[in-house]
Design an enzyme around this catalytic site. Structure first.
Site, short mmCIF file in Angstrom:
data_model
loop_
_atom_site.label_atom_id
_atom_site.label_comp_id
_atom_site.label_asym_id
_atom_site.label_seq_id
_atom_site.Cartn_x
_atom_site.Cartn_y
_atom_site.Cartn_z
N HIS A 121 0.83 -1.21 0.00
CA HIS A 121 0.00 0.00 0.00
C HIS A 121 0.87 1.26 0.00
CE1 HIS A 121 -3.45 -2.52 1.39
NE2 HIS A 121 -4.17 -1.55 0.90
N ASN A 152 8.58 -3.78 3.55
CA ASN A 152 7.22 -3.30 3.79
C ASN A 152 6.82 -3.48 5.25
OD1 ASN A 152 4.62 -2.40 3.30
ND2 ASN A 152 3.89 -4.37 2.53
#
Length: 269
Positions: A121, A152
């Site tokens: 995201h 991430n």
DNA sequence: CTGGCAGTC
DNA sequence: GACTGCCAG
């Protein structure tokens, strides 16, 4: 065991506890939140939009983005982050969908399957927890880049959590995030989604008197370094990406803020 | 929080 | 492909 490892384990246990409790208690409450709908935040969400180098800016309720068809991902995602965007509610993660607002055709999530990379995201799901609808809206493939999982879930996640901390502390900040879509990059999937070699984040706090700004540039690899070691000037990020981040500010103010590499105004703890 | 993956229909 | 449940850092 290092102090850091111990902290990670304790944090994970606390999160697990909160998760279980919320899941057990609040399933009915979620539907009330959904019915509440999303706030009209378009005005503040678009106020600080950067320039687009691709000519394809797309607006959603909770964030805006500039899509790069050549790289099959956004060059930037921009949104305002306020206290009210955060909550303790647990939402079930939906499936990623192709963003129909991207006229050139956004990438399919299939490109990421078995690629070895996360669907990372850019506007984090954790930044849109005011309602189920706002949460779900982040699960568009126009809002993700291929990211190594350790990056991430590691240093990048740490930065995202610090951004949420600042959003609460300063009661609202504006966030611009993206991969650096320059130079030689690997690509994944049939649509050749580019794998950025670095990711950036630019923040502006316009609520507390004089606006303050800070930029981060992170190589696409996990790190144990402290966050402040990734601080760069917004000028450097603009040279690197070709994006003008804050054309709305008057030039003198913009020049001063964007040249700064000082982070003394941002509390790191 | 950040995510993937296997099994099922 | 969509969906559930389970898993890791």
């Amino acid at each position: 065991m290092s102090k850091r490892s111990l902290y990670s384990i304790v944090a994970a246990l606390i999160l697990l506890g909160v998760y279980s409790y919320e899941h057990f208690l609040k399933e009915e409450e979620q539907q009330v939140i959904i019915a509440d709908g999303s706030q009209p935040k378009t005005q503040t969400n678009t106020f600080f939009l950067p320039t687009s180098t691709t000519g394809q800016v797309v607006h959603h309720e909770g964030y805006s983005l500039s899509y790069s068809e050549a790289h099959e991902q956004p060059e930037w995602v921009a949104y305002e982050l306020k206290k009210s965007d955060l909550s303790n509610h647990n939402f079930k993660r939906p499936y990623f969908e192709i963003d129909s607002a991207v006229k050139t055709g956004a990438a399919h999530w299939r490109n990421y399957k078995n690629s070895g990379y996360d669907r990372g995201h850019l506007c984090p799901a954790g930044d849109r927890r005011s309602s189920k609808a706002a949460y779900d809206e982040t699960f568009l493939t126009s809002n993700i880049s291929p990211q190594e999982h350790n990056f991430n879930a590691g240093i990048w996640n740490t930065l995202e959590q610090k951004v949420r901390y600042w959003a609460v502390k300063y009661d609202g900040i504006f966030v611009v995030t993206g991969g650096v879509l320059r130079g030689d990059m690997q690509a994944i999937g049939d649509e050749a989604v580019a794998v950025p070699n670095a990711f950036y984040k630019v923040l502006i706090d316009y609520n507390s008197g004089d606006p303050k700004m800070i930029g981060f540039l992170m190589p696409h690899e996990n790190s144990n370094k402290p966050l402040y070691e990734f601080v760069v000037s917004v000028d450097d990020l603009e040279k690197l990406t070709g994006i003008d981040f804050f054309p709305q500010l008057d030039d003198a103010k913009e020049d001063k803020l964007e040249a700064s590499t000082s982070y003394k105004d941002w509390v790191f703890n």
